[in-house]
Design a protein around this motif. Structure first.
Motif, PDB file in Angstrom:
ATOM      1  N   VAL A   1     -10.587 -33.537  -4.372  1.00  0.00           N
ATOM      2  CA  VAL A   1     -11.914 -33.709  -3.786  1.00  0.00           C
ATOM      3  C   VAL A   1     -11.785 -33.408  -2.298  1.00  0.00           C
ATOM      4  O   VAL A   1     -11.088 -34.103  -1.568  1.00  0.00           O
ATOM      5  CB  VAL A   1     -12.435 -35.151  -3.982  1.00  0.00           C
ATOM      6  CG1 VAL A   1     -13.852 -35.270  -3.433  1.00  0.00           C
ATOM      7  CG2 VAL A   1     -12.400 -35.524  -5.451  1.00  0.00           C
ATOM      8  N   CYS A   2     -12.408 -32.334  -1.874  1.00  0.00           N
ATOM      9  CA  CYS A   2     -12.323 -31.963  -0.469  1.00  0.00           C
ATOM     10  C   CYS A   2     -13.724 -31.894   0.097  1.00  0.00           C
ATOM     11  O   CYS A   2     -14.593 -31.215  -0.418  1.00  0.00           O
ATOM     12  CB  CYS A   2     -11.626 -30.622  -0.320  1.00  0.00           C
ATOM     13  SG  CYS A   2     -11.511 -30.094   1.392  1.00  0.00           S
ATOM     14  N   ARG A   3     -13.926 -32.631   1.182  1.00  0.00           N
ATOM     15  CA  ARG A   3     -15.246 -32.669   1.792  1.00  0.00           C
ATOM     16  C   ARG A   3     -15.585 -31.351   2.477  1.00  0.00           C
ATOM     17  O   ARG A   3     -16.728 -30.947   2.558  1.00  0.00           O
ATOM     18  CB  ARG A   3     -15.285 -33.738   2.882  1.00  0.00           C
ATOM     19  CG  ARG A   3     -15.426 -35.131   2.366  1.00  0.00           C
ATOM     20  CD  ARG A   3     -15.018 -36.091   3.479  1.00  0.00           C
ATOM     21  NE  ARG A   3     -14.932 -37.449   2.962  1.00  0.00           N
ATOM     22  CZ  ARG A   3     -15.958 -38.278   2.938  1.00  0.00           C
ATOM     23  NH1 ARG A   3     -17.123 -37.900   3.386  1.00  0.00           N
ATOM     24  NH2 ARG A   3     -15.834 -39.490   2.456  1.00  0.00           N
TER      25      ARG A   3
ATOM     26  N   PHE B   1      -1.810 -24.840   2.341  1.00  0.00           N
ATOM     27  CA  PHE B   1      -2.477 -26.139   2.387  1.00  0.00           C
ATOM     28  C   PHE B   1      -3.869 -25.995   2.999  1.00  0.00           C
ATOM     29  O   PHE B   1      -4.085 -25.134   3.861  1.00  0.00           O
ATOM     30  CB  PHE B   1      -1.654 -27.130   3.219  1.00  0.00           C
ATOM     31  CG  PHE B   1      -0.249 -27.287   2.718  1.00  0.00           C
ATOM     32  CD1 PHE B   1       0.054 -28.241   1.753  1.00  0.00           C
ATOM     33  CD2 PHE B   1       0.759 -26.446   3.188  1.00  0.00           C
ATOM     34  CE1 PHE B   1       1.348 -28.364   1.271  1.00  0.00           C
ATOM     35  CE2 PHE B   1       2.061 -26.567   2.699  1.00  0.00           C
ATOM     36  CZ  PHE B   1       2.360 -27.522   1.741  1.00  0.00           C
ATOM     37  N   CYS B   2      -4.770 -26.855   2.560  1.00  0.00           N
ATOM     38  CA  CYS B   2      -6.124 -26.848   3.121  1.00  0.00           C
ATOM     39  C   CYS B   2      -6.078 -27.399   4.548  1.00  0.00           C
ATOM     40  O   CYS B   2      -5.571 -28.492   4.763  1.00  0.00           O
ATOM     41  CB  CYS B   2      -7.037 -27.707   2.245  1.00  0.00           C
ATOM     42  SG  CYS B   2      -8.648 -28.018   2.994  1.00  0.00           S
ATOM     43  N   PRO B   3      -6.602 -26.662   5.526  1.00  0.00           N
ATOM     44  CA  PRO B   3      -6.547 -27.144   6.913  1.00  0.00           C
ATOM     45  C   PRO B   3      -7.379 -28.415   7.124  1.00  0.00           C
ATOM     46  O   PRO B   3      -7.162 -29.142   8.078  1.00  0.00           O
ATOM     47  CB  PRO B   3      -7.148 -25.993   7.730  1.00  0.00           C
ATOM     48  CG  PRO B   3      -7.226 -24.826   6.813  1.00  0.00           C
ATOM     49  CD  PRO B   3      -7.282 -25.365   5.422  1.00  0.00           C
ATOM     50  N   ALA B   4      -8.301 -28.682   6.229  1.00  0.00           N
ATOM     51  CA  ALA B   4      -9.160 -29.857   6.405  1.00  0.00           C
ATOM     52  C   ALA B   4      -8.571 -31.107   5.762  1.00  0.00           C
ATOM     53  O   ALA B   4      -8.446 -32.138   6.401  1.00  0.00           O
ATOM     54  CB  ALA B   4     -10.538 -29.576   5.833  1.00  0.00           C
ATOM     55  N   CYS B   5      -8.163 -31.026   4.487  1.00  0.00           N
ATOM     56  CA  CYS B   5      -7.724 -32.235   3.794  1.00  0.00           C
ATOM     57  C   CYS B   5      -6.218 -32.274   3.594  1.00  0.00           C
ATOM     58  O   CYS B   5      -5.668 -33.306   3.203  1.00  0.00           O
ATOM     59  CB  CYS B   5      -8.447 -32.376   2.453  1.00  0.00           C
ATOM     60  SG  CYS B   5      -7.947 -31.157   1.224  1.00  0.00           S
ATOM     61  N   GLY B   6      -5.537 -31.168   3.849  1.00  0.00           N
ATOM     62  CA  GLY B   6      -4.078 -31.153   3.749  1.00  0.00           C
ATOM     63  C   GLY B   6      -3.545 -30.976   2.332  1.00  0.00           C
ATOM     64  O   GLY B   6      -2.342 -30.871   2.124  1.00  0.00           O
TER      65      GLY B   6
HETATM   66 ZN   LIG Z   1      -9.399 -29.413   1.406  1.00  0.00          ZN
END
Ligand SMILES: [Zn+2]
Length: 401
Positions: free
Chosen positions: A60-62, A33-38
């Motif tokens: 869409v991940c910032r 999983f992306c640590p920023a957006c999950g």
């Molecule tokens: Zn992300």
């Protein structure tokens, strides 16, 4: 990106060198999983030369947009492993939840926390400043290293530098102004130093190469700089620039030319004392020949011999030119405790060495010799040759200013 969160919430980093078989096994048995957006991310083990995580299409991940190139990831990984080899405490893509920023690499060195950003794609000045400022507030030392592919060599010792390139300048503990860059293809740092811009876009500078393998962090933070500077090179480039520039004048130049004509001057017959290289001139975007001409017009031209020149007067006139947008200063986000007026002072010190001014007190000079304006090309040629001879002797001290 090179790190991802596993199902159990731990961070899995590709900074450690796993072989492909191990990674294929892990991939089969783990979800990432992306640590920023999950959002779910996939572990890419394809033919591209670097293993990495990627968002599934449509996400869409910032934090991690798909703009992250292989070039960037490769460089980031190499720099991370380079620091680790030096036994420097280091973390890849560490997420600071307070400032909500993720430097490419975080490391601890000499009791200080560094946030290393290896930047390969252009970002806006606003974002660059915002990130730099946020790092500072959290007591990180921001360390921006540029992707070397952005470094444009025009000719030998002549570089074309954009406004964005100037963001990367840092001041070393020895007060050197350097632009560090790194190339993951050649596995070497390329560091620009002794940068003397003669136009908005171009500068004479030194470049040094430091292979990743044989270079320690200290040598990147504070490289041994050769302060060699060729005045002949500078003059030649300056003349070439002036000629080109007068053939294709911009609106700013028109304004400048109009003003000097009023004073019976012209671009080709400026005295050789105008347009000198000074160490801090990169803090002024306007070419040296323009801001030094303004200083000449505003302060020196109408002074009689032995009249006093007050630094306050110089600064007042300088600020006025800035207010009128006739002189544009350059903000360098990583160097905040430096004012562009430093360059003006350096110029006055050079005029002192040339015998034009004499320093009376910390803030007052006295006019010792009037700068004479050549009346013809022939006179200009003579004045210039004479000047070059004289100037050579003061060049040795140029870097001590
Ligand atoms: Zn992300």
């Amino acid at each position: 990106m090179l790190t991802a969160q596993t199902h159990s919430g731990t961070i899995f980093s590709l900074g450690k060198e796993y072989n492909k078989e191990t990674l294929m096994f892990i991939r089969k048995n783990e979800k990432f999983f992306c640590p920023a957006c999950g959002e779910r991310v996939s572990l890419k083990l394809g033919t591209q030369r670097i293993y990495h995580f990627a968002h599934r299409s449509g996400t869409v991940c910032r934090e991690f947009y798909e703009g992250e190139t292989i070039y960037h990831m490769k460089g980031k990984l190499q720099l991370y492993q380079w620091l680790e080899r030096q036994r420097i405490p280091v973390e890849l893509e560490y997420y600071d939840s307070i400032i909500k920023q993720r430097p490419d690499i975080l490391f601890l060195y000499d009791g200080k926390k560094y946030a290393l950003e290896y930047q390969c794609s252009p970002i806006t000045e606003e974002i660059f400043k915002k990130r730099t400022e946020a790092y500072r507030q959290q007591n990180y030392i921001p360390l921006w290293i540029q992707g070397s592919k952005h470094l444009k060599t025009k000719r030998n010792s002549v570089f074309s530098l954009s406004n964005f390139d100037y963001f990367f300048f840092r001041k070393t503990e020895e007060s050197q102004l350097i632009l560090p860059s790194y190339c993951p293809e050649e596995k070497q740092f390329k560091i620009l130093s002794s940068v003397y811009p003669y136009s908005i876009k171009n500068a004479v500078a030194n470049i040094t190469y430091h292979s990743l393998e044989n270079t320690k962090l200290e040598e990147v933070l504070a490289p041994q700089i050769n302060n060699y500077f060729s005045f002949a090179k500078w003059s030649k480039e300056m003349e070439r620039f002036t000629l080109n520039w007068s053939l294709h004048p911009s609106p700013e130049l028109h304004r400048f030319l109009r003003e000097i004509y009023i004073h019976n001057l012209n671009l080709y017959l400026l005295p050789p004392e105008i347009g000198l290289p000074v160490r801090h001139s990169l803090f002024i975007q306007t070419p040296a020949i323009i801001w030094q001409t303004y200083l000449f017009l505003d302060v020196l031209l109408n002074k009689t011999l032995y009249e006093l020149v007050n630094l306050k007067e110089v600064e007042r006139n300088y600020s006025k030119r800035i207010m009128n947008n006739e002189i544009i200063i350059r903000n360098i986000p990583q160097i905040t405790n430096e004012k562009s007026f430093h360059a003006v002072k350096e110029y006055l010190f050079q005029l002192e060495k040339l015998g034009i001014l004499i320093k009376k007190t910390e803030t007052v000079f006295q006019l010792q010799t009037k700068i004479s304006v050549p009346k013809s090309n022939r006179e200009k040629e003579e004045r210039r040759n004479e000047f070059h001879q004289k100037y050579k002797t003061i060049l040795e001290t140029i870097n001590e200013i």
